[in-house]
Design a protein around this motif. Structure first.
Motif, PDB file in Angstrom:
ATOM      1  N   TYR A   1       1.368  -0.915  -0.254  1.00 60.87           N
ATOM      2  CA  TYR A   1       0.294   0.166  -0.149  1.00 60.87           C
ATOM      3  C   TYR A   1       1.110   1.262  -0.025  1.00 60.87           C
ATOM      4  CZ  TYR A   1      -3.696  -3.199   0.724  1.00 60.87           C
ATOM      5  OH  TYR A   1      -4.927  -3.852   0.482  1.00 60.87           O
ATOM      6  N   PRO A   2       0.553   2.409  -0.856  1.00 57.63           N
ATOM      7  CA  PRO A   2       1.510   3.213  -0.250  1.00 57.63           C
ATOM      8  C   PRO A   2       1.408   4.102   0.386  1.00 57.63           C
ATOM      9  CG  PRO A   2      -0.296   4.023  -1.445  1.00 57.63           C
ATOM     10  CD  PRO A   2      -0.518   2.536  -1.405  1.00 57.63           C
ATOM     11  N   ALA A   3       1.170   4.432   1.152  1.00 61.56           N
ATOM     12  CA  ALA A   3       1.245   4.404   2.958  1.00 61.56           C
ATOM     13  C   ALA A   3       3.218   4.265   3.148  1.00 61.56           C
ATOM     14  CB  ALA A   3       0.386   3.538   3.627  1.00 61.56           C
ATOM     15  N   MET A   4       3.312   3.060   2.221  1.00 60.45           N
ATOM     16  CA  MET A   4       4.677   3.263   2.632  1.00 60.45           C
ATOM     17  C   MET A   4       5.280   3.764   1.384  1.00 60.45           C
ATOM     18  SD  MET A   4       7.706   1.707   2.756  1.00 60.45           S
ATOM     19  CE  MET A   4       9.051   1.094   2.137  1.00 60.45           C
ATOM     20  N   PRO A   5       6.308   4.546   1.934  1.00 58.61           N
ATOM     21  CA  PRO A   5       6.036   5.988   0.533  1.00 58.61           C
ATOM     22  C   PRO A   5       7.202   5.292  -0.603  1.00 58.61           C
ATOM     23  CG  PRO A   5       7.582   6.492   2.628  1.00 58.61           C
ATOM     24  CD  PRO A   5       6.540   5.514   2.873  1.00 58.61           C
ATOM     25  N   TYR A   6       7.018   4.207  -1.310  1.00 60.61           N
ATOM     26  CA  TYR A   6       7.741   3.665  -2.224  1.00 60.61           C
ATOM     27  C   TYR A   6       7.493   4.802  -3.223  1.00 60.61           C
ATOM     28  CZ  TYR A   6       3.721   1.459  -3.872  1.00 60.61           C
ATOM     29  OH  TYR A   6       1.799   0.993  -4.527  1.00 60.61           O
ATOM     30  N   ALA A   7       6.819   5.328  -3.944  1.00 66.73           N
ATOM     31  CA  ALA A   7       7.243   6.364  -4.605  1.00 66.73           C
ATOM     32  C   ALA A   7       7.769   7.187  -4.212  1.00 66.73           C
ATOM     33  CB  ALA A   7       5.291   7.508  -4.794  1.00 66.73           C
TER      34      ALA A   7
ATOM     35  N   ASN B   1      -5.180  12.816  -3.042  1.00 66.77           N
ATOM     36  CA  ASN B   1      -6.889  13.669  -3.892  1.00 66.77           C
ATOM     37  C   ASN B   1      -7.583  11.978  -3.270  1.00 66.77           C
ATOM     38  OD1 ASN B   1      -6.667  11.096  -4.903  1.00 66.77           O
ATOM     39  ND2 ASN B   1      -5.541  12.181  -6.690  1.00 66.77           N
ATOM     40  N   ALA B   2      -9.238  11.968  -3.761  1.00 63.94           N
ATOM     41  CA  ALA B   2      -9.503  10.698  -3.162  1.00 63.94           C
ATOM     42  C   ALA B   2      -8.973   9.239  -2.891  1.00 63.94           C
ATOM     43  CB  ALA B   2     -11.448  11.056  -4.158  1.00 63.94           C
ATOM     44  N   LEU B   3      -8.309   9.368  -4.070  1.00 62.07           N
ATOM     45  CA  LEU B   3      -7.976   7.950  -4.500  1.00 62.07           C
ATOM     46  C   LEU B   3      -6.309   7.564  -3.244  1.00 62.07           C
ATOM     47  CD1 LEU B   3      -8.706   7.433  -8.466  1.00 62.07           C
ATOM     48  CD2 LEU B   3      -9.974   6.956  -6.298  1.00 62.07           C
ATOM     49  N   GLY B   4      -6.455   8.461  -3.019  1.00 64.35           N
ATOM     50  CA  GLY B   4      -4.643   8.508  -1.579  1.00 64.35           C
ATOM     51  C   GLY B   4      -3.626   8.704  -2.718  1.00 64.35           C
ATOM     52  N   GLY B   5      -3.961   9.327  -3.817  1.00 67.42           N
ATOM     53  CA  GLY B   5      -3.293   9.771  -5.162  1.00 67.42           C
ATOM     54  C   GLY B   5      -2.463  11.211  -4.478  1.00 67.42           C
ATOM     55  N   SER B   6      -2.016  11.701  -5.782  1.00 67.50           N
ATOM     56  CA  SER B   6      -0.943  13.062  -5.582  1.00 67.50           C
ATOM     57  C   SER B   6      -0.631  13.581  -7.091  1.00 67.50           C
ATOM     58  CB  SER B   6      -0.044  13.346  -4.402  1.00 67.50           C
ATOM     59  OG  SER B   6       0.800  12.985  -4.691  1.00 67.50           O
ATOM     60  N   SER B   7      -1.272  14.306  -7.774  1.00 67.44           N
ATOM     61  CA  SER B   7      -1.225  15.057  -9.081  1.00 67.44           C
ATOM     62  C   SER B   7       0.268  15.417  -9.171  1.00 67.44           C
ATOM     63  CB  SER B   7      -1.394  16.130  -9.308  1.00 67.44           C
ATOM     64  OG  SER B   7      -0.975  16.161 -11.341  1.00 67.44           O
ATOM     65  N   ALA B   8       1.753  14.903  -9.970  1.00 66.67           N
ATOM     66  CA  ALA B   8       3.391  15.660 -10.236  1.00 66.67           C
ATOM     67  C   ALA B   8       2.991  17.066  -9.910  1.00 66.67           C
ATOM     68  CB  ALA B   8       4.008  14.679 -11.258  1.00 66.67           C
TER      69      ALA B   8
END
Length: 429
Positions: A119-125, A211-218
């Motif tokens: 899950y992207p709460a782990m900041p692998y991005a 955002n609502a999907l738990g993502g962010s825009s570059a």
């Protein structure tokens, strides 16, 4: 995202800090941890410890007063609760059976040893930008800490967010795998700062709206946003109306990052935790590099406050006299009748960007809950602010925050008693 706390078990980390700081500015190594010669092992581990600090691993993987990196810390999200894993070298409940390749795959691809998508709460991005050499050093360090037999707790996510296959869509939208590539048009110092901010520091996770999907825009990177479930606002680093750093000096930025206070203000809430657990341990050279990079971020939003409406002006005029009375009685002794403060210990409120942001969440929370900047090596005894939730009504909190946001030439907007009331029950950290 950071799991928040002020009490931390530090004894295992402090062992190699002096050596790690000396190693901080050295060029990226070329020896993989699993192949390092015995004489190099200590330096690789020390470098890994330093990088674990830079990555703030302790924030999520250590319970308050718990065993180092034993995990099971709850992380509340809009989708349910995640529990962080044990990353000690225990072979059955931790990562003791992992290889350096497995660890790099986790950081670089966001996948566990068995291929499970994280899950992207782990900041692998962000961690995907880290080099293989740095990954191997962190792996060597984690393999050197005491193993803790601590079974991992299963996540409690709501349907359909408990279906990991949905993460494939999230990754398509928001995950770009790949190590950091230096910009040849920039200096070595700038590139080092960019690497630390974008990679191990994962600063964009808080300072970019989710955002609502738990993502962010570059395209919105570092433009600020409310941190989900924490009710703190991470200000924009690209707007001089928030925390844009274009008119800050490198020294002022460095002081704030490393000590928690500067002539421009102080850090509280989530950022205080980042400074306490991570940034205060970085070398002066790395902190300066981060400051150089952050100062260079282009201004992209929030440069104009706009003209207040008649209703906004009327509300401000209604609350202002009560707010001034409360401020003069409770706040002026530290922050001054002119709002200029007594820097660096009592930050200025006049023309303070953290006061003037569109979102008034942070000043409201400071009035309600008070707080301290972090105690750091270079500022071991910080001055704090007392809470006023028990003495001021919602209307009084709204009045004093409105006064602070509109006095001394400040061009903030008023807030309502309803907004103050909504934050009374917000979790502290």
């Amino acid at each position: 995202m950071h799991a928040l706390r002020y009490v931390r078990t530090l004894k295992h980390f402090t062992r190699n800090v002096a050596c790690a700081v000396a190693l901080a500015s050295m060029p990226v190594g070329v020896v993989h941890a699993q192949n390092a010669a015995p004489k190099d092992k200590a330096s690789v581990i020390a470098r890994g410890e330093y990088l674990a600090r830079a990555s703030d691993c302790i924030a999520c993987h250590t319970m308050p007063a718990g065993k180092l990196f034993a995990g099971t810390r709850p992380m509340d999200t809009p989708f349910g609760t995640l529990y962080t894993p044990n990353i000690t070298p225990d072979k059955s409940t931790g990562i003791g059976a992992w290889s350096a390749d497995d660890f790099y795959r986790m950081l670089h691809e966001g996948k566990s040893k068995d291929g499970t998508i994280l899950y992207p709460a782990m900041p692998y991005a962000s961690y995907t930008r880290m080099t293989r050499e740095d990954s191997d050093a962190m792996y060597a360090y984690l393999m050197s800490v005491p193993a803790v037999h601590q079974p991992n707790r299963p996540h409690t996510l709501r349907f359909p967010f408990n279906k990991r296959e949905l993460l494939l869509g999230w990754r398509t939208l928001y995950f770009r795998q790949g190590e950091y590539k230096a910009d040849p048009t920039q200096s070595v110092e700038w590139n080092r700062g960019a690497y630390l901010v974008e990679g191990p520091g994962h600063c964009a996770m808080c300072h970019t709206a989710i955002n609502a999907l738990g993502g962010s825009s570059a395209s919105k990177a570092f433009e600020g946003g409310l941190i989900p479930m924490q009710n703190w606002y991470a200000p924009s680093l690209t707007s001089n109306r928030e925390a844009g750093l274009g008119d800050w000096s490198i020294e002022e930025i460095s002081d704030l990052l490393q000590t928690g206070v500067s002539k421009r203000g102080a850090v509280y809430g989530p950022m205080a935790e980042v400074v306490y657990d991570s940034l205060q341990y970085l070398s002066d050279e790395d902190i300066r590099a981060m400051a150089v990079y952050l100062k260079s971020l282009p201004a992209r939003s929030g440069q104009s406050a706009g003209t207040p409406t008649a209703a906004v002006t009327e509300e401000k005029n209604r609350l202002y006299p009560l707010g001034k009375k409360i401020y003069d009685a409770q706040c002026a002794v530290c922050h001054g009748v002119d709002g200029k403060g007594k820097v660096p210990h009592f930050p200025p409120l006049a023309q303070n960007q953290s006061i003037l942001m569109t979102s008034a969440v942070n000043p409201v929370r400071m009035v309600l809950n008070g707080g301290y900047p972090p105690g750091t090596t270079k500022n071991p005894s910080p001055y704090g602010m007392p809470p006023f939730a028990h003495t001021l009504s919602d209307e009084e909190v709204a009045a004093v925050v409105t006064y602070i946001r509109t006095a001394w030439g400040n061009n903030g907007t008023p807030i309502s008693g309803k907004e103050a009331n909504e934050l009374r029950t917000a979790p502290l950290y």
